[in-house]
Design an enzyme around this catalytic site. Structure first.
Site, PDB file in Angstrom:
ATOM      1  N   GLU A 223      13.013   7.337   2.923  1.00 56.75           N
ATOM      2  CA  GLU A 223      11.813   7.356   3.765  1.00 56.75           C
ATOM      3  C   GLU A 223      11.956   6.432   4.975  1.00 56.75           C
ATOM      4  O   GLU A 223      10.993   6.197   5.704  1.00 56.75           O
ATOM      5  CB  GLU A 223      10.583   6.961   2.944  1.00 56.75           C
TER       6      GLU A 223
ATOM      7  N   ALA B 188       0.836  -1.202   0.000  1.00 56.78           N
ATOM      8  CA  ALA B 188       0.000   0.000   0.000  1.00 56.78           C
ATOM      9  C   ALA B 188       0.868   1.247   0.000  1.00 56.78           C
ATOM     10  O   ALA B 188       2.042   1.204   0.375  1.00 56.78           O
ATOM     11  CB  ALA B 188      -0.935   0.010   1.211  1.00 56.78           C
TER      12      ALA B 188
ATOM     13  N   GLU C   6       3.925   1.100  -5.923  1.00 54.83           N
ATOM     14  CA  GLU C   6       4.195   0.565  -4.593  1.00 54.83           C
ATOM     15  C   GLU C   6       4.497  -0.930  -4.635  1.00 54.83           C
ATOM     16  O   GLU C   6       5.267  -1.432  -3.817  1.00 54.83           O
ATOM     17  CB  GLU C   6       3.005   0.842  -3.667  1.00 54.83           C
TER      18      GLU C   6
END
Length: 217
Positions: free
Chosen positions: A168, A102, A118
């Site tokens: 990230e 997701a 993704e």
């Protein structure tokens, strides 16, 4: 189907025109935005409500993928740490959760494009025959987030290793799990995040149809 639609129209009488936003205040802007909203709305018994004040966490939209290998009857799950599961003071369970692939839909992106991106970023897999399953609100009493759920055909032999974007701080481990095993874990509460539960239930209801449909493509 026509009978079902007729019943829904008889049940649901209100629309966007029946709620009035009176004001909003931004309380915080960071990874997400927190706003305080004041509104009033029509009542079932007639008339208008008083002024209602609510805080809303603005998240936007997200895409999730049921990455399914019809030949092996397996589904791809990803495992990563979730601060929300770690922060609960009464939880003794691991905050590393088994989830569907997701990601968030950024401004200007299409949900289906995010699903494909993704899948590659989180699991290193290519998806074909991407199929929209449904779209749902995530806790709309206090959160603005629309989740778009897709199913996609994958080769589970591609799915392995650890993935995620370093910038990230993502640390995502890929698992290939038989469909029935994943569904059993869900039934036992071992898979307990909302979109994974919805996705695995959807797959259990529709896997045979997916197998037939993808076989013809």
């Amino acid at each position: 189907m026509q009978f079902w639609r007729k019943q829904m129209s008889e049940i649901q009488h209100f629309s966007q025109q029946d709620i009035e936003i009176l004001g909003e205040q931004t309380l915080y802007e960071g990874f997400f935005t927190l706003k305080r909203i004041q509104f009033k709305h029509k009542l079932f018994a007639g008339g208008q409500s008083g002024v209602v004040t609510r805080e809303l966490l603005i998240k936007g939209a997200a895409s999730a993928v049921i990455a399914y290998d019809p030949k092996e009857d397996s589904v791809i799950l990803v495992e990563q740490v979730r601060i929300g599961a770690a922060y609960h003071p009464e939880s003794h369970r691991s905050p590393w959760l088994l989830e569907l692939i997701a990601g968030m839909v950024e401004k200007g992106e299409k949900p289906e494009d995010v699903a494909l991106r993704e899948s590659e970023e989180e699991a290193g897999i290519q998806v074909k025959n991407l199929t929209h399953c449904l779209s749902v609100w995530d806790s709309p009493g206090g959160i603005v987030e629309r989740i778009h759920l897709f199913a996609g055909e994958v080769d589970s032999a591609q799915a392995k290793g650890i993935h995620g974007l370093a910038e990230e701080n993502e640390d995502i481990k890929v698992h290939v799990v038989k469909r029935e095993q994943a569904y059993q874990w869900m039934c036992e509460g071992k898979i307990d995040n909302g979109i994974a539960v919805i996705g695995l239930q959807w797959l259990q209801l529709n896997y045979a149809q997916l197998q037939q449909s993808w076989k013809r493509s």
